[in-house]
Design a protein around this motif. Structure first.
Motif, PDB file in Angstrom:
ATOM      1  N   THR A 269       0.850  -1.186   0.000  1.00 50.67           N
ATOM      2  CA  THR A 269       0.000   0.000   0.000  1.00 50.67           C
ATOM      3  C   THR A 269       0.885   1.235   0.000  1.00 50.67           C
ATOM      4  OG1 THR A 269      -1.728  -1.181   1.197  1.00 50.67           O
ATOM      5  CG2 THR A 269      -1.829   1.216   1.236  1.00 50.67           C
TER       6      THR A 269
ATOM      7  N   ARG B 130       0.938   5.725  -0.996  1.00 53.29           N
ATOM      8  CA  ARG B 130       0.084   6.901  -1.050  1.00 53.29           C
ATOM      9  C   ARG B 130       0.760   7.971  -1.891  1.00 53.29           C
ATOM     10  NH1 ARG B 130      -0.005  11.062   2.185  1.00 53.29           N
ATOM     11  NH2 ARG B 130       1.131  10.035   3.839  1.00 53.29           N
TER      12      ARG B 130
ATOM     13  N   LEU C  51      -3.452  12.547  -1.948  1.00 54.62           N
ATOM     14  CA  LEU C  51      -4.627  12.017  -1.240  1.00 54.62           C
ATOM     15  C   LEU C  51      -5.014  10.620  -1.682  1.00 54.62           C
ATOM     16  CD1 LEU C  51      -6.843  15.237  -1.469  1.00 54.62           C
ATOM     17  CD2 LEU C  51      -5.469  14.467   0.486  1.00 54.62           C
ATOM     18  N   TYR C  52      -4.285  10.041  -2.634  1.00 62.69           N
ATOM     19  CA  TYR C  52      -4.691   8.789  -3.260  1.00 62.69           C
ATOM     20  C   TYR C  52      -3.938   7.593  -2.696  1.00 62.69           C
ATOM     21  CZ  TYR C  52      -6.700  12.123  -6.419  1.00 62.69           C
ATOM     22  OH  TYR C  52      -7.403  13.178  -6.934  1.00 62.69           O
ATOM     23  N   GLN C  53      -4.699   6.583  -2.312  1.00 66.03           N
ATOM     24  CA  GLN C  53      -4.103   5.325  -1.868  1.00 66.03           C
ATOM     25  C   GLN C  53      -3.925   4.430  -3.087  1.00 66.03           C
ATOM     26  OE1 GLN C  53      -5.461   3.454   1.764  1.00 66.03           O
ATOM     27  NE2 GLN C  53      -5.418   1.465   0.754  1.00 66.03           N
ATOM     28  N   ILE C  54      -2.760   3.794  -3.153  1.00 66.06           N
ATOM     29  CA  ILE C  54      -2.410   2.916  -4.262  1.00 66.06           C
ATOM     30  C   ILE C  54      -2.177   1.518  -3.715  1.00 66.06           C
ATOM     31  CG2 ILE C  54      -0.657   2.406  -6.021  1.00 66.06           C
ATOM     32  CD1 ILE C  54       0.014   5.455  -5.928  1.00 66.06           C
TER      33      ILE C  54
ATOM     34  N   PRO D  95      -9.185  -0.165 -10.132  1.00 65.88           N
ATOM     35  CA  PRO D  95      -8.918   1.254  -9.839  1.00 65.88           C
ATOM     36  C   PRO D  95      -7.816   1.420  -8.792  1.00 65.88           C
ATOM     37  CG  PRO D  95     -11.273   0.816  -9.854  1.00 65.88           C
ATOM     38  CD  PRO D  95     -10.589  -0.520  -9.947  1.00 65.88           C
ATOM     39  N   ASN D  96      -6.932   2.366  -9.037  1.00 63.92           N
ATOM     40  CA  ASN D  96      -5.827   2.706  -8.127  1.00 63.92           C
ATOM     41  C   ASN D  96      -4.881   1.541  -7.852  1.00 63.92           C
ATOM     42  OD1 ASN D  96      -6.657   5.406  -7.908  1.00 63.92           O
ATOM     43  ND2 ASN D  96      -8.147   4.832  -6.358  1.00 63.92           N
TER      44      ASN D  96
ATOM     45  N   TRP E 200      -2.908   8.081 -15.244  1.00 62.78           N
ATOM     46  CA  TRP E 200      -3.272   8.078 -13.812  1.00 62.78           C
ATOM     47  C   TRP E 200      -2.621   9.242 -13.071  1.00 62.78           C
ATOM     48  CZ3 TRP E 200      -1.350   7.867  -8.894  1.00 62.78           C
ATOM     49  CH2 TRP E 200      -2.246   7.504  -7.882  1.00 62.78           C
TER      50      TRP E 200
ATOM     51  N   GLU F 255      -4.039  12.746 -14.390  1.00 69.07           N
ATOM     52  CA  GLU F 255      -5.438  12.971 -14.015  1.00 69.07           C
ATOM     53  C   GLU F 255      -5.589  13.340 -12.541  1.00 69.07           C
ATOM     54  OE1 GLU F 255      -7.157   9.265 -15.199  1.00 69.07           O
ATOM     55  OE2 GLU F 255      -6.877   9.706 -17.336  1.00 69.07           O
ATOM     56  N   ARG F 256      -4.640  12.985 -11.716  1.00 68.26           N
ATOM     57  CA  ARG F 256      -4.714  13.265 -10.284  1.00 68.26           C
ATOM     58  C   ARG F 256      -3.788  14.394  -9.850  1.00 68.26           C
ATOM     59  NH1 ARG F 256      -6.191   8.719 -11.850  1.00 68.26           N
ATOM     60  NH2 ARG F 256      -7.809   7.485 -10.827  1.00 68.26           N
TER      61      ARG F 256
ATOM     62  N   ILE G  79      -0.576  14.449  -9.953  1.00 71.28           N
ATOM     63  CA  ILE G  79       0.667  13.936  -9.361  1.00 71.28           C
ATOM     64  C   ILE G  79       1.789  14.276 -10.346  1.00 71.28           C
ATOM     65  CG2 ILE G  79       1.874  11.902  -8.469  1.00 71.28           C
ATOM     66  CD1 ILE G  79      -0.772  12.533  -6.967  1.00 71.28           C
TER      67      ILE G  79
END
Length: 160
Positions: A43, A45, A48-51, A74-75, A140, A143-144, A146
């Motif tokens: 896991t 991060r 704000l996005y968890q991967i 997703p993610n 990805w 779009e976020r 990053i």
């Protein structure tokens, strides 16, 4: 009871089919075109996005990468851990999904990001020596929001 040889032959054949099915099941074979993780999950991060990422830490796992995958949840992505820092490169041989790769330094900072087209051998390399690469579905990171310089958190837990 009169079953004759036909019944016995069919019963033996059915027994072999069941035996082979059990052996395949016990071996853990799962086909290559699957969304199921084949490697340990980690896991991470990004902002704000968890991967959730599969960890490719061996030479064999790094060579296989996401080849033949037709879908990623997703993610979800794949985190590549290399044995030493270098200007490692990625390509898309036998990979039908468009992917984006972020090359990460030891602190988890994004050095550069590359968008990779499916089924190509074009090398996409780190801009400086890195030990990590994170592949996600194409677009990805963009779009976020990053971007280069941001940090991916959680690598310290993976590197233990």
């Amino acid at each position: 009871m009169v079953f004759g040889w036909g019944f016995a032959a069919r019963a033996r054949r059915a027994g072999w089919v069941v035996c082979c099915a059990v052996l395949v099941w016990l071996s853990g074979w799962r086909g290559t075109v699957t969304a199921e993780p084949l490697l340990p999950l980690v896991t991470l991060r990004a902002g704000l996005y968890q991967i959730t990422a599969e960890l490719a830490a061996t030479q064999r796992a790094r060579e296989q990468g996401l080849m033949f995958r037709t879908v990623l949840p997703p993610n979800h992505g794949m985190l590549f851990r290399f044995p030493f820092p270098d200007r490692h490169c990625m390509w898309m041989k036998n990979t039908p999904l468009p992917l984006a790769v972020a090359f990460l330094d030891d602190a988890g900072r994004i050095v550069n990001i590359a968008e990779m087209a499916p089924h190509t051998l074009t090398p996409h390399c780190a801009a400086q020596p890195v030990r990590w690469a994170l592949e996600m579905p194409g677009g990805w990171f963009r779009e976020r929001g990053i971007v280069v310089g941001m940090r991916i958190h959680g690598l310290d837990a993976v590197d233990k």
